[in-house]
Design a protein around this motif. Sequence first.
Motif, PDB file in Angstrom:
ATOM      1  N   ALA A 299      12.291  47.081 -59.925  1.00 10.98           N
ATOM      2  CA  ALA A 299      12.327  47.103 -58.462  1.00 10.98           C
ATOM      3  C   ALA A 299      11.091  46.422 -57.884  1.00 10.98           C
ATOM      4  CB  ALA A 299      12.427  48.539 -57.958  1.00 10.98           C
ATOM      5  N   ARG A 300       9.937  46.647 -58.510  1.00 10.20           N
ATOM      6  CA  ARG A 300       8.709  45.986 -58.045  1.00 10.20           C
ATOM      7  C   ARG A 300       8.799  44.475 -58.245  1.00 10.20           C
ATOM      8  NH1 ARG A 300       4.171  50.218 -60.351  1.00 10.20           N
ATOM      9  NH2 ARG A 300       3.888  51.379 -58.416  1.00 10.20           N
ATOM     10  N   ARG A 301       9.324  44.026 -59.384  1.00  8.24           N
ATOM     11  CA  ARG A 301       9.477  42.583 -59.619  1.00  8.24           C
ATOM     12  C   ARG A 301      10.403  41.970 -58.568  1.00  8.24           C
ATOM     13  NH1 ARG A 301       9.546  44.292 -64.925  1.00  8.24           N
ATOM     14  NH2 ARG A 301      11.823  44.207 -65.034  1.00  8.24           N
ATOM     15  N   PHE A 302      11.499  42.652 -58.287  1.00  7.12           N
ATOM     16  CA  PHE A 302      12.442  42.177 -57.279  1.00  7.12           C
ATOM     17  C   PHE A 302      11.753  42.080 -55.924  1.00  7.12           C
ATOM     18  CE2 PHE A 302      17.077  41.687 -56.668  1.00  7.12           C
ATOM     19  CZ  PHE A 302      17.094  41.489 -55.296  1.00  7.12           C
TER      20      PHE A 302
ATOM     21  N   THR B  52       4.113  46.069 -48.922  1.00 12.46           N
ATOM     22  CA  THR B  52       5.436  46.357 -49.473  1.00 12.46           C
ATOM     23  C   THR B  52       5.402  47.541 -50.434  1.00 12.46           C
ATOM     24  OG1 THR B  52       5.983  44.019 -49.304  1.00 12.46           O
ATOM     25  CG2 THR B  52       7.390  45.364 -50.722  1.00 12.46           C
ATOM     26  N   THR B  53       6.365  48.434 -50.282  1.00 17.43           N
ATOM     27  CA  THR B  53       6.547  49.560 -51.193  1.00 17.43           C
ATOM     28  C   THR B  53       8.011  49.628 -51.608  1.00 17.43           C
ATOM     29  OG1 THR B  53       6.976  51.110 -49.373  1.00 17.43           O
ATOM     30  CG2 THR B  53       4.691  50.945 -50.143  1.00 17.43           C
ATOM     31  N   VAL B  54       8.281  50.335 -52.700  1.00 19.96           N
ATOM     32  CA  VAL B  54       9.652  50.591 -53.127  1.00 19.96           C
ATOM     33  C   VAL B  54       9.807  52.094 -53.355  1.00 19.96           C
ATOM     34  CG1 VAL B  54       9.999  48.321 -54.177  1.00 19.96           C
ATOM     35  CG2 VAL B  54       9.156  50.198 -55.580  1.00 19.96           C
ATOM     36  N   SER B  55      11.044  52.555 -53.269  1.00 27.37           N
ATOM     37  CA  SER B  55      11.346  53.963 -53.517  1.00 27.37           C
ATOM     38  C   SER B  55      12.755  54.041 -54.084  1.00 27.37           C
ATOM     39  CB  SER B  55      11.251  54.787 -52.234  1.00 27.37           C
ATOM     40  OG  SER B  55      12.216  54.354 -51.298  1.00 27.37           O
ATOM     41  N   THR B  56      13.074  55.163 -54.706  1.00 30.71           N
ATOM     42  CA  THR B  56      14.453  55.359 -55.116  1.00 30.71           C
ATOM     43  C   THR B  56      15.260  55.745 -53.881  1.00 30.71           C
ATOM     44  OG1 THR B  56      14.127  57.691 -55.644  1.00 30.71           O
ATOM     45  CG2 THR B  56      13.801  56.108 -57.438  1.00 30.71           C
ATOM     46  N   GLU B  57      16.543  55.481 -53.936  1.00 31.17           N
ATOM     47  CA  GLU B  57      17.398  55.760 -52.778  1.00 31.17           C
ATOM     48  C   GLU B  57      17.409  57.242 -52.424  1.00 31.17           C
ATOM     49  OE1 GLU B  57      21.710  54.300 -51.166  1.00 31.17           O
ATOM     50  OE2 GLU B  57      21.504  54.665 -53.311  1.00 31.17           O
ATOM     51  N   ASP B  58      17.331  58.092 -53.446  1.00 34.11           N
ATOM     52  CA  ASP B  58      17.397  59.532 -53.220  1.00 34.11           C
ATOM     53  C   ASP B  58      16.051  60.162 -52.862  1.00 34.11           C
ATOM     54  OD1 ASP B  58      20.087  59.398 -53.765  1.00 34.11           O
ATOM     55  OD2 ASP B  58      19.861  60.009 -55.854  1.00 34.11           O
TER      56      ASP B  58
ATOM     57  N   HIS C 214       6.249  53.690 -53.789  1.00 31.26           N
ATOM     58  CA  HIS C 214       5.392  53.113 -54.818  1.00 31.26           C
ATOM     59  C   HIS C 214       4.959  51.725 -54.341  1.00 31.26           C
ATOM     60  CE1 HIS C 214       6.762  56.214 -57.636  1.00 31.26           C
ATOM     61  NE2 HIS C 214       7.936  56.049 -57.054  1.00 31.26           N
ATOM     62  N   TRP C 215       3.652  51.484 -54.378  1.00 32.71           N
ATOM     63  CA  TRP C 215       3.128  50.192 -53.947  1.00 32.71           C
ATOM     64  C   TRP C 215       3.631  49.091 -54.866  1.00 32.71           C
ATOM     65  CZ3 TRP C 215       0.850  49.418 -49.457  1.00 32.71           C
ATOM     66  CH2 TRP C 215       0.230  50.478 -48.817  1.00 32.71           C
TER      67      TRP C 215
ATOM     68  N   PRO D 228      -4.582  41.257 -53.371  1.00 33.80           N
ATOM     69  CA  PRO D 228      -3.299  40.560 -53.478  1.00 33.80           C
ATOM     70  C   PRO D 228      -2.650  40.631 -54.858  1.00 33.80           C
ATOM     71  CG  PRO D 228      -5.065  38.977 -53.639  1.00 33.80           C
ATOM     72  CD  PRO D 228      -5.712  40.329 -53.396  1.00 33.80           C
ATOM     73  N   LEU D 229      -3.218  41.423 -55.768  1.00 32.91           N
ATOM     74  CA  LEU D 229      -2.658  41.529 -57.118  1.00 32.91           C
ATOM     75  C   LEU D 229      -1.588  42.615 -57.181  1.00 32.91           C
ATOM     76  CD1 LEU D 229      -5.997  41.234 -59.129  1.00 32.91           C
ATOM     77  CD2 LEU D 229      -4.291  39.454 -58.693  1.00 32.91           C
ATOM     78  N   PRO D 230      -0.710  42.548 -58.186  1.00 31.54           N
ATOM     79  CA  PRO D 230       0.326  43.580 -58.323  1.00 31.54           C
ATOM     80  C   PRO D 230      -0.277  44.978 -58.478  1.00 31.54           C
ATOM     81  CG  PRO D 230       0.831  41.708 -59.720  1.00 31.54           C
ATOM     82  CD  PRO D 230      -0.561  41.497 -59.189  1.00 31.54           C
ATOM     83  N   ALA D 231       0.488  45.989 -58.090  1.00 33.91           N
ATOM     84  CA  ALA D 231       0.049  47.385 -58.249  1.00 33.91           C
ATOM     85  C   ALA D 231      -0.229  47.656 -59.717  1.00 33.91           C
ATOM     86  CB  ALA D 231       1.135  48.319 -57.730  1.00 33.91           C
ATOM     87  N   ASP D 232      -1.182  48.513 -59.980  1.00 33.31           N
ATOM     88  CA  ASP D 232      -1.547  48.929 -61.340  1.00 33.31           C
ATOM     89  C   ASP D 232      -2.024  47.774 -62.217  1.00 33.31           C
ATOM     90  OD1 ASP D 232      -0.736  51.512 -60.581  1.00 33.31           O
ATOM     91  OD2 ASP D 232       1.324  51.101 -61.198  1.00 33.31           O
ATOM     92  N   HIS D 233      -2.616  46.740 -61.588  1.00 36.38           N
ATOM     93  CA  HIS D 233      -3.109  45.603 -62.371  1.00 36.38           C
ATOM     94  C   HIS D 233      -4.325  46.006 -63.200  1.00 36.38           C
ATOM     95  CE1 HIS D 233      -6.674  44.813 -59.851  1.00 36.38           C
ATOM     96  NE2 HIS D 233      -5.899  45.145 -58.822  1.00 36.38           N
ATOM     97  N   ASP D 234      -4.574  45.244 -64.252  1.00 32.56           N
ATOM     98  CA  ASP D 234      -5.765  45.441 -65.078  1.00 32.56           C
ATOM     99  C   ASP D 234      -6.925  44.666 -64.468  1.00 32.56           C
ATOM    100  OD1 ASP D 234      -4.436  46.997 -66.982  1.00 32.56           O
ATOM    101  OD2 ASP D 234      -3.796  45.233 -68.102  1.00 32.56           O
ATOM    102  N   GLY D 235      -8.128  45.142 -64.701  1.00 36.41           N
ATOM    103  CA  GLY D 235      -9.310  44.429 -64.249  1.00 36.41           C
ATOM    104  C   GLY D 235      -9.636  44.656 -62.786  1.00 36.41           C
TER     105      GLY D 235
END
Length: 84
Positions: free
Chosen positions: A20-23, A42-48, A54-55, A69-76
């Motif tokens: 979902a995050r990639r999408f 931008t965040t995503v969540s489950t429909e329910d 989730h960031w 500007p990096l993806p959530a939970d990135h390293d470094g």
Amino acid sequence: MTRESFVVHLPVLATDLDGARRFARAICQALGFLADVDRLGTTVSTEDAQSVRHWVWCDRLLDGGRRCPLPADHDGDCGPPRRR
């Protein structure tokens, strides 16, 4: 006239949270030419469980109040996008 912020909910199908995050990142990149889209918010969540969000991008603030500007939970460290 002042403008307000709105959230557009666009349901999509994905196999898991990472999918979902990639999408969502692909959608953000496709709409990046629109100045009024807050891509880094931008965040995503489950429909329910739409109240559990989730960031998609890192939510840490950089100098000047901008988000990383990096993806959530990135390293470094946070900072500009890394070249692959």
